[in-house]
Design an enzyme around this catalytic site. Structure first.
Site, PDB file in Angstrom:
ATOM      1  N   GLY A 158       1.285   0.376  -8.578  1.00 38.04           N
ATOM      2  CA  GLY A 158       2.262  -0.167  -7.648  1.00 38.04           C
ATOM      3  C   GLY A 158       3.640   0.415  -7.894  1.00 38.04           C
ATOM      4  O   GLY A 158       3.766   1.548  -8.351  1.00 38.04           O
ATOM      5  N   LEU A 159       4.656  -0.375  -7.606  1.00 35.25           N
ATOM      6  CA  LEU A 159       6.052   0.039  -7.764  1.00 35.25           C
ATOM      7  C   LEU A 159       6.328   1.328  -6.993  1.00 35.25           C
ATOM      8  O   LEU A 159       6.972   2.237  -7.509  1.00 35.25           O
ATOM      9  CB  LEU A 159       6.409   0.233  -9.238  1.00 35.25           C
ATOM     10  N   CYS A 160       5.772   1.428  -5.802  1.00 33.89           N
ATOM     11  CA  CYS A 160       6.096   2.603  -5.004  1.00 33.89           C
ATOM     12  C   CYS A 160       6.451   2.167  -3.584  1.00 33.89           C
ATOM     13  O   CYS A 160       5.929   2.700  -2.609  1.00 33.89           O
ATOM     14  CB  CYS A 160       4.982   3.629  -5.020  1.00 33.89           C
ATOM     15  N   GLY A 161       7.310   1.187  -3.486  1.00 33.39           N
ATOM     16  CA  GLY A 161       7.829   0.766  -2.190  1.00 33.39           C
ATOM     17  C   GLY A 161       6.723   0.259  -1.281  1.00 33.39           C
ATOM     18  O   GLY A 161       5.783  -0.395  -1.722  1.00 33.39           O
ATOM     19  N   PHE A 221       4.441   1.909   0.164  1.00 31.31           N
ATOM     20  CA  PHE A 221       3.364   2.896   0.296  1.00 31.31           C
ATOM     21  C   PHE A 221       1.988   2.253   0.469  1.00 31.31           C
ATOM     22  O   PHE A 221       1.308   2.454   1.479  1.00 31.31           O
ATOM     23  CB  PHE A 221       3.379   3.827  -0.915  1.00 31.31           C
TER      24      PHE A 221
END
Lengths: 291, 136
Positions: A89-92, A94
């Site tokens: 995770g931690l990719c906006g 996406f």
């Protein structure tokens, strides 16, 4: 009103968060470059492949002897949705934007009375779709152990899908992934891979008549399964670049927000410190006056 | 008449070679063939084998598996699923490929589908022939 010590702790913790997001941003930037290079170097193969396939498909496509992968099973009752997402995770937005597109498509198909099956690639997509589409899951491909995405990974996924197709588990397969435009824009895309659809031939090739060895049908039958793998490989690489791009801009935003937060907290901290000093002074002065 | 043509060898992961050649020998599905400039436009699938490209600047050999070649009068592109320069091929590569071919042959036999069995048997035989040919 938080105490001075609380504020100080808060500032420290936001500072360390900023360090982490900054580091993640830089890692993502480095990975993005590699992912883009990988996507770029895979492009010549995919392009030539599609050009040849489009020519073949155009000449054989109409006949009854065309392979099932090209003309389909003749029905479109059961749809397989292959959702390609990231492992982390931690990719906006996406992962959620790909999941959302798949969810909308699944709703639409179910509204038309079709059966939907879902194959997820990447943990985040499975987590996001579990609640709404969990009952339709037919499989999951875990790529978390994969350090460097290779064609072999695409082949494994393609083999899984083709096995299901041969077993008659579905009629139409669609892959969902995010197409990489640039660092801030990734477009969630749905692409039908079975029955295969090829873009019209572009360029000057259309005039050339080729000899086929062995026959056109045999070549087509040989190449169509490879076409599935090629489409999945391109999608995986696009996804890889999109993921890093999305993470980079998400972490850039996070770093900037943390900076703003630190500024605000520091002002608050200084004000309360001054207030404490003023208070102490007032106490001392009023104490002295009382004497 | 041109005496060289453009030769491109690409795999899904990268482009391996791109240079002018005077002749290319490819392992076609129906037998080896050599393509020279001004060859009739042909598309052929490949069986596993050795591809030899000869050009004015020297020659190169690649081990290729699965894919196809598109031949034009002035250009030739080979799209191989796997392509390794012959100098870099090791015993381990061949063993992996043979093991893979053997596994798919076995699974085809288990399923009892004749055409697939034949295909897989041919693939296995090709792999083993390649092994003897290279004698690493």
């Amino acid at each position: 009103m938080p105490s001075l010590k609380d504020l100080k702790n808060r500032i420290e913790s936001v500072k360390s968060t900023r360090k982490i997001t900054k580091a993640m941003q830089m890692v993502a930037a480095a990975k993005l470059r590699r992912a883009q290079e990988a996507a770029e170097s895979s492009r010549p193969y995919a392009q030539r492949f599609n050009t040849v396939m489009a020519g073949l498909a155009a000449s054989v496509g109409g006949s009854d002897s065309a392979p099932m992968l090209l003309r389909g099973t003749g029905k479109d009752d059961v749809h397989l949705l292959v959702v390609l997402t990231a492992e982390r995770g931690l990719c906006g937005g996406f992962n959620s934007s790909i999941a959302k597109l798949a969810r909308v498509k699944a709703e639409e198909l179910r509204g038309k009375g079709k059966t939907v099956k879902v194959l997820t690639v990447g943990k985040k997509g499975r987590d996001a779709l579990k609640r709404d589409l969990g009952e339709f899951f037919v499989g999951h491909v875990d790529l978390s152990e994969v350090k460097r995405l290779g064609y072999i990974n695409a082949q494994d996924i393609a083999r899984d899908i083709l096995g299901r197709f041969d077993a008659g588990e579905f009629d139409v397969a669609t892959i969902f992934f995010a197409e990489f435009q640039n660092v801030v824009t990734q477009i969630p895309t749905a692409q039908q891979i079975i029955p295969a659809a090829f873009d019209e031939v572009e360029g000057d090739d259309s005039g050339t008549l080729y000899d086929y060895e062995p026959s056109e049908e045999a070549i087509l039958a040989d190449l169509l399964p490879k076409g599935v793998a090629t489409a999945i490989f391109s999608a995986l690489l696009e996804n890889g670049a999109s993921e890093q791009g999305a993470r980079m801009s998400a972490m850039d935003n996070a770093t900037r927000n943390a900076g703003e937060m630190i500024d605000k907290l520091t002002i608050q901290f200084n004000r309360s410190r001054q207030a404490v000093i003023t208070n102490e002074l007032i106490e001392i002065i009023s104490g002295a006056e009382a004497l | 008449m041109a005496n060289t043509m453009q030769f491109d060898l690409v795999s899904p992961e990268r482009s391996l070679a791109s240079f002018p050649v005077s002749a290319v020998q490819i392992p076609g599905a129906d037998g080896d063939m050599t393509a020279m400039p001004d060859h009739a436009p042909t598309i052929t699938t490949l069986r596993p084998g050795i591809l030899k490209a000869e050009g004015p600047d020297g020659s190169a050999e690649f081990l290729v598996t699965g894919g196809f070649a598109q031949i034009n009068a002035d250009a030739m592109s080979v799209l191989a699923e796997k392509a390794i320069p012959v100098g870099e091929v090791t015993r381990a590569h061949l063993d992996d490929m043979i093991a893979e071919a053997r596994a798919s042959h076995q699974s085809a036999v288990d399923q009892g589908q004749h055409t697939i069995v034949d295909d897989a048997a041919k693939l296995l035989a090709d792999m083993e022939a390649l092994d003897t040919h290279m004698s690493l």
